[in-house]
Design a protein around this motif. Structure first.
Motif, PDB file in Angstrom:
ATOM      1  N   PRO A  34       0.511  -0.805   0.255  1.00 17.76           N
ATOM      2  CA  PRO A  34       0.220   0.282  -0.280  1.00 17.76           C
ATOM      3  C   PRO A  34       0.781   0.628   0.413  1.00 17.76           C
ATOM      4  O   PRO A  34       1.911   1.407   0.835  1.00 17.76           O
ATOM      5  CB  PRO A  34      -1.056  -0.377   0.887  1.00 17.76           C
ATOM      6  N   THR A  35       0.661   2.248  -0.959  1.00 17.78           N
ATOM      7  CA  THR A  35       0.982   3.567  -0.355  1.00 17.78           C
ATOM      8  C   THR A  35       0.842   4.366   0.342  1.00 17.78           C
ATOM      9  O   THR A  35      -0.471   4.996   0.640  1.00 17.78           O
ATOM     10  CB  THR A  35       1.115   4.071  -2.448  1.00 17.78           C
ATOM     11  N   PRO A  36       1.545   4.823   1.049  1.00 17.70           N
ATOM     12  CA  PRO A  36       1.156   5.582   2.316  1.00 17.70           C
ATOM     13  C   PRO A  36       1.126   7.294   1.867  1.00 17.70           C
ATOM     14  O   PRO A  36       1.129   7.491   0.879  1.00 17.70           O
ATOM     15  CB  PRO A  36       2.341   5.919   3.086  1.00 17.70           C
ATOM     16  N   ASP A  37      -0.129   7.992   2.822  1.00 14.57           N
ATOM     17  CA  ASP A  37      -0.017   9.109   2.145  1.00 14.57           C
ATOM     18  C   ASP A  37       1.135  10.006   2.787  1.00 14.57           C
ATOM     19  O   ASP A  37       1.702   9.968   3.048  1.00 14.57           O
ATOM     20  CB  ASP A  37      -1.269   9.701   3.203  1.00 14.57           C
ATOM     21  N   ILE A  38       1.335  11.204   1.558  1.00 14.21           N
ATOM     22  CA  ILE A  38       2.315  11.772   1.189  1.00 14.21           C
ATOM     23  C   ILE A  38       1.953  13.556   1.733  1.00 14.21           C
ATOM     24  O   ILE A  38       0.760  13.664   0.699  1.00 14.21           O
ATOM     25  CB  ILE A  38       3.591  11.662  -0.117  1.00 14.21           C
ATOM     26  N   ALA A  39       2.497  14.217   2.369  1.00  8.85           N
ATOM     27  CA  ALA A  39       1.833  15.341   2.827  1.00  8.85           C
ATOM     28  C   ALA A  39       1.884  15.275   1.362  1.00  8.85           C
ATOM     29  O   ALA A  39       2.965  16.689   0.988  1.00  8.85           O
ATOM     30  CB  ALA A  39       2.502  15.430   3.841  1.00  8.85           C
ATOM     31  N   GLU A  40       1.248  16.963   1.185  1.00  3.29           N
ATOM     32  CA  GLU A  40       1.126  18.311   0.128  1.00  3.29           C
ATOM     33  C   GLU A  40       1.822  19.178   0.638  1.00  3.29           C
ATOM     34  O   GLU A  40       1.476  19.559   2.111  1.00  3.29           O
ATOM     35  CB  GLU A  40      -0.088  18.032  -0.136  1.00  3.29           C
ATOM     36  N   ARG A  41       3.013  19.710  -0.274  1.00  2.00           N
ATOM     37  CA  ARG A  41       3.436  21.022   0.383  1.00  2.00           C
ATOM     38  C   ARG A  41       3.537  21.399  -0.940  1.00  2.00           C
ATOM     39  O   ARG A  41       3.630  21.230  -2.316  1.00  2.00           O
ATOM     40  CB  ARG A  41       5.358  20.380   0.566  1.00  2.00           C
ATOM     41  N   ALA A  42       3.675  22.861  -0.457  1.00  2.00           N
ATOM     42  CA  ALA A  42       3.957  24.026  -1.794  1.00  2.00           C
ATOM     43  C   ALA A  42       5.021  24.106  -1.949  1.00  2.00           C
ATOM     44  O   ALA A  42       5.046  23.887  -3.148  1.00  2.00           O
ATOM     45  CB  ALA A  42       3.684  25.168  -1.222  1.00  2.00           C
ATOM     46  N   SER A  43       6.463  23.354  -1.387  1.00  2.00           N
ATOM     47  CA  SER A  43       7.523  23.458  -1.985  1.00  2.00           C
ATOM     48  C   SER A  43       8.670  22.394  -0.779  1.00  2.00           C
ATOM     49  O   SER A  43       8.189  22.275   0.094  1.00  2.00           O
ATOM     50  CB  SER A  43       8.286  25.376  -1.415  1.00  2.00           C
ATOM     51  N   GLY A  44       9.841  22.773  -1.320  1.00  2.00           N
ATOM     52  CA  GLY A  44      10.578  21.725  -0.430  1.00  2.00           C
ATOM     53  C   GLY A  44      10.268  22.577   1.016  1.00  2.00           C
ATOM     54  O   GLY A  44       9.864  23.409   1.653  1.00  2.00           O
ATOM     55  N   ALA A  45      11.717  21.874   1.862  1.00  2.00           N
ATOM     56  CA  ALA A  45      11.855  21.763   3.209  1.00  2.00           C
ATOM     57  C   ALA A  45      12.259  23.194   4.016  1.00  2.00           C
ATOM     58  O   ALA A  45      12.815  24.146   2.613  1.00  2.00           O
ATOM     59  CB  ALA A  45      12.829  20.362   3.695  1.00  2.00           C
ATOM     60  N   ALA A  46      11.445  23.356   4.666  1.00  2.00           N
ATOM     61  CA  ALA A  46      11.949  25.041   5.424  1.00  2.00           C
ATOM     62  C   ALA A  46      13.562  25.150   5.350  1.00  2.00           C
ATOM     63  O   ALA A  46      13.531  24.172   5.934  1.00  2.00           O
ATOM     64  CB  ALA A  46      11.496  25.262   6.242  1.00  2.00           C
ATOM     65  N   GLY A  47      13.850  26.248   5.272  1.00  2.00           N
ATOM     66  CA  GLY A  47      15.303  26.532   5.159  1.00  2.00           C
ATOM     67  C   GLY A  47      15.820  25.741   4.412  1.00  2.00           C
ATOM     68  O   GLY A  47      17.753  26.266   3.882  1.00  2.00           O
ATOM     69  N   ARG A  48      15.410  25.542   3.031  1.00  2.00           N
ATOM     70  CA  ARG A  48      16.117  24.295   2.156  1.00  2.00           C
ATOM     71  C   ARG A  48      15.726  25.391   0.668  1.00  2.00           C
ATOM     72  O   ARG A  48      14.175  25.419   0.810  1.00  2.00           O
ATOM     73  CB  ARG A  48      15.719  23.205   1.898  1.00  2.00           C
ATOM     74  N   GLY A  49      16.469  25.566  -0.118  1.00  2.00           N
ATOM     75  CA  GLY A  49      16.149  26.187  -0.857  1.00  2.00           C
ATOM     76  C   GLY A  49      15.873  24.957  -1.774  1.00  2.00           C
ATOM     77  O   GLY A  49      16.114  23.724  -2.063  1.00  2.00           O
ATOM     78  N   SER A  50      15.382  25.542  -3.093  1.00  2.00           N
ATOM     79  CA  SER A  50      14.936  24.860  -4.471  1.00  2.00           C
ATOM     80  C   SER A  50      16.113  24.398  -5.036  1.00  2.00           C
ATOM     81  O   SER A  50      17.474  24.521  -5.254  1.00  2.00           O
ATOM     82  CB  SER A  50      13.071  25.075  -5.445  1.00  2.00           C
ATOM     83  N   SER A  51      16.004  23.223  -5.821  1.00  2.00           N
ATOM     84  CA  SER A  51      17.064  22.883  -6.565  1.00  2.00           C
ATOM     85  C   SER A  51      17.739  23.880  -7.817  1.00  2.00           C
ATOM     86  O   SER A  51      18.673  23.622  -8.463  1.00  2.00           O
ATOM     87  CB  SER A  51      17.255  21.725  -6.986  1.00  2.00           C
ATOM     88  N   GLU A  52      16.554  25.036  -8.003  1.00  2.00           N
ATOM     89  CA  GLU A  52      16.643  25.656  -8.850  1.00  2.00           C
ATOM     90  C   GLU A  52      16.625  26.856  -8.501  1.00  2.00           C
ATOM     91  O   GLU A  52      16.009  27.841  -7.375  1.00  2.00           O
ATOM     92  CB  GLU A  52      15.672  25.693  -9.915  1.00  2.00           C
ATOM     93  N   ALA A  53      17.043  28.331  -9.117  1.00  2.00           N
ATOM     94  CA  ALA A  53      17.420  29.711  -8.525  1.00  2.00           C
ATOM     95  C   ALA A  53      15.830  29.887  -8.454  1.00  2.00           C
ATOM     96  O   ALA A  53      15.445  30.644  -7.467  1.00  2.00           O
ATOM     97  CB  ALA A  53      18.028  30.641  -9.405  1.00  2.00           C
ATOM     98  N   ASN A  54      15.773  29.180  -9.930  1.00  2.00           N
ATOM     99  CA  ASN A  54      13.842  30.286  -9.703  1.00  2.00           C
ATOM    100  C   ASN A  54      13.105  29.436 -10.085  1.00  2.00           C
ATOM    101  O   ASN A  54      12.533  29.152 -10.910  1.00  2.00           O
ATOM    102  CB  ASN A  54      13.675  32.180 -11.098  1.00  2.00           C
ATOM    103  N   PRO A  55      12.571  28.355  -9.370  1.00  2.00           N
ATOM    104  CA  PRO A  55      11.561  27.045  -9.154  1.00  2.00           C
ATOM    105  C   PRO A  55      10.040  27.312 -10.034  1.00  2.00           C
ATOM    106  O   PRO A  55       9.924  28.786  -9.274  1.00  2.00           O
ATOM    107  CB  PRO A  55      11.502  26.689  -8.096  1.00  2.00           C
TER     108      PRO A  55
END
Length: 132
Positions: A34-55
Protein backbone atom coordinates in the motif's frame (compact mmCIF):
# COMPACT_ATOMS: atom_id res chain seq x y z
CA UNK A 1 22.18 -6.17 -7.43
CA UNK A 2 21.29 -8.85 -4.92
CA UNK A 3 18.50 -7.95 -2.49
CA UNK A 4 17.72 -9.79 0.69
CA UNK A 5 14.17 -10.99 1.19
CA UNK A 6 12.08 -8.37 2.95
CA UNK A 7 13.88 -5.37 1.47
CA UNK A 8 11.52 -2.45 0.91
CA UNK A 9 11.86 -1.00 -2.60
CA UNK A 10 10.64 2.58 -3.04
CA UNK A 11 10.13 3.75 -6.63
CA UNK A 12 9.72 7.53 -6.77
CA UNK A 13 9.48 10.43 -9.16
CA UNK A 14 8.31 13.99 -8.59
CA UNK A 15 4.67 13.02 -8.20
CA UNK A 16 4.34 9.27 -7.59
CA UNK A 17 5.54 6.75 -5.03
CA UNK A 18 5.23 2.98 -5.37
CA UNK A 19 6.38 0.60 -2.63
CA UNK A 20 7.29 -3.07 -3.03
CA UNK A 21 8.66 -5.78 -0.75
CA UNK A 22 11.16 -8.20 -2.17
CA UNK A 23 9.63 -11.60 -1.44
CA UNK A 24 12.16 -13.56 -3.50
CA UNK A 25 14.94 -15.58 -1.93
CA UNK A 26 16.96 -16.58 -5.00
CA UNK A 27 15.91 -13.70 -7.25
CA UNK A 28 14.13 -10.36 -6.98
CA UNK A 29 10.34 -10.82 -6.76
CA UNK A 30 8.48 -7.61 -5.99
CA UNK A 31 5.15 -7.60 -4.19
CA UNK A 32 3.26 -4.29 -4.29
CA UNK A 33 2.59 -2.63 -0.93
CA UNK A 34 0.00 0.00 0.00
CA UNK A 35 1.14 3.52 -0.76
CA UNK A 36 1.09 5.78 2.30
CA UNK A 37 -0.34 9.26 2.14
CA UNK A 38 2.26 11.89 1.32
CA UNK A 39 1.77 15.30 2.92
CA UNK A 40 1.17 17.95 0.29
CA UNK A 41 3.69 20.75 0.35
CA UNK A 42 3.87 23.90 -1.71
CA UNK A 43 7.65 23.64 -1.83
CA UNK A 44 10.65 21.89 -0.32
CA UNK A 45 11.66 21.79 3.31
CA UNK A 46 11.89 24.96 5.35
CA UNK A 47 15.30 26.52 5.19
CA UNK A 48 16.22 24.66 2.05
CA UNK A 49 15.98 26.24 -1.33
CA UNK A 50 14.74 24.42 -4.35
CA UNK A 51 17.26 22.89 -6.70
CA UNK A 52 16.83 25.77 -9.12
CA UNK A 53 17.40 29.51 -8.68
CA UNK A 54 13.86 30.47 -9.75
CA UNK A 55 11.73 27.36 -9.46
CA UNK A 56 8.37 27.27 -11.17
CA UNK A 57 5.30 25.83 -9.45
CA UNK A 58 5.85 22.35 -10.92
CA UNK A 59 9.44 22.24 -9.66
CA UNK A 60 8.36 23.38 -6.20
CA UNK A 61 5.59 20.76 -6.12
CA UNK A 62 8.02 18.00 -7.17
CA UNK A 63 10.57 19.08 -4.57
CA UNK A 64 7.85 19.22 -1.92
CA UNK A 65 6.65 15.74 -2.87
CA UNK A 66 10.20 14.39 -2.50
CA UNK A 67 10.44 15.96 0.97
CA UNK A 68 7.13 14.29 1.89
CA UNK A 69 8.36 10.91 0.62
CA UNK A 70 11.59 11.27 2.62
CA UNK A 71 9.53 11.99 5.74
CA UNK A 72 7.34 8.92 5.19
CA UNK A 73 10.33 6.63 4.62
CA UNK A 74 12.13 8.12 7.64
CA UNK A 75 9.06 7.46 9.78
CA UNK A 76 8.85 3.85 8.53
CA UNK A 77 12.53 3.29 9.38
CA UNK A 78 12.28 4.94 12.80
CA UNK A 79 9.17 2.87 13.61
CA UNK A 80 11.17 -0.29 12.80
CA UNK A 81 9.01 -1.19 9.80
CA UNK A 82 11.97 -1.18 7.40
CA UNK A 83 15.16 -3.16 7.90
CA UNK A 84 16.62 -2.70 4.39
CA UNK A 85 15.68 -0.04 1.85
CA UNK A 86 16.40 0.31 -1.86
CA UNK A 87 15.39 3.60 -3.48
CA UNK A 88 14.85 3.92 -7.22
CA UNK A 89 14.16 7.52 -8.18
CA UNK A 90 14.35 9.96 -11.03
CA UNK A 91 17.76 11.70 -10.73
CA UNK A 92 16.42 15.10 -9.58
CA UNK A 93 14.03 13.48 -7.12
CA UNK A 94 16.81 11.30 -5.73
CA UNK A 95 18.84 14.43 -4.99
CA UNK A 96 15.92 15.95 -3.07
CA UNK A 97 15.33 12.70 -1.18
CA UNK A 98 18.96 12.56 -0.05
CA UNK A 99 18.61 16.00 1.54
CA UNK A 100 15.77 14.70 3.72
CA UNK A 101 17.15 11.35 4.89
CA UNK A 102 17.41 10.77 8.62
CA UNK A 103 20.78 9.25 9.60
CA UNK A 104 19.02 5.98 10.46
CA UNK A 105 17.39 5.89 7.01
CA UNK A 106 20.80 6.41 5.42
CA UNK A 107 22.12 3.52 7.50
CA UNK A 108 19.32 1.23 6.23
CA UNK A 109 19.87 2.05 2.55
CA UNK A 110 21.22 -0.94 0.67
CA UNK A 111 21.33 0.99 -2.58
CA UNK A 112 20.05 3.76 -4.80
CA UNK A 113 19.26 3.56 -8.49
CA UNK A 114 19.05 6.90 -10.27
CA UNK A 115 16.40 6.06 -12.85
CA UNK A 116 12.73 6.93 -13.39
CA UNK A 117 10.85 3.64 -13.19
CA UNK A 118 7.49 4.85 -11.89
CA UNK A 119 4.70 3.40 -13.97
CA UNK A 120 6.75 0.29 -14.80
CA UNK A 121 5.60 -3.20 -13.90
CA UNK A 122 7.12 -5.04 -10.94
CA UNK A 123 8.84 -7.39 -13.42
CA UNK A 124 10.43 -4.44 -15.27
CA UNK A 125 11.58 -2.92 -11.97
CA UNK A 126 13.00 -6.29 -10.84
CA UNK A 127 14.90 -6.56 -14.13
CA UNK A 128 16.40 -3.09 -13.59
CA UNK A 129 17.46 -4.11 -10.07
CA UNK A 130 19.10 -7.26 -11.42
CA UNK A 131 21.11 -5.15 -13.90
CA UNK A 132 22.21 -2.62 -11.27
Amino acid sequence: MILSAGTLVAVVDGEKLALFHNTGHQSVELTPQPTPDIAERASGAAGRGSSEANPDNDTQAEDGFAVGVAEVLNRMVLNHKVEHLLVIAAPKTLGQLRKGWHKETTARLVGEISKDLTGHTPAQIAAAIDKA
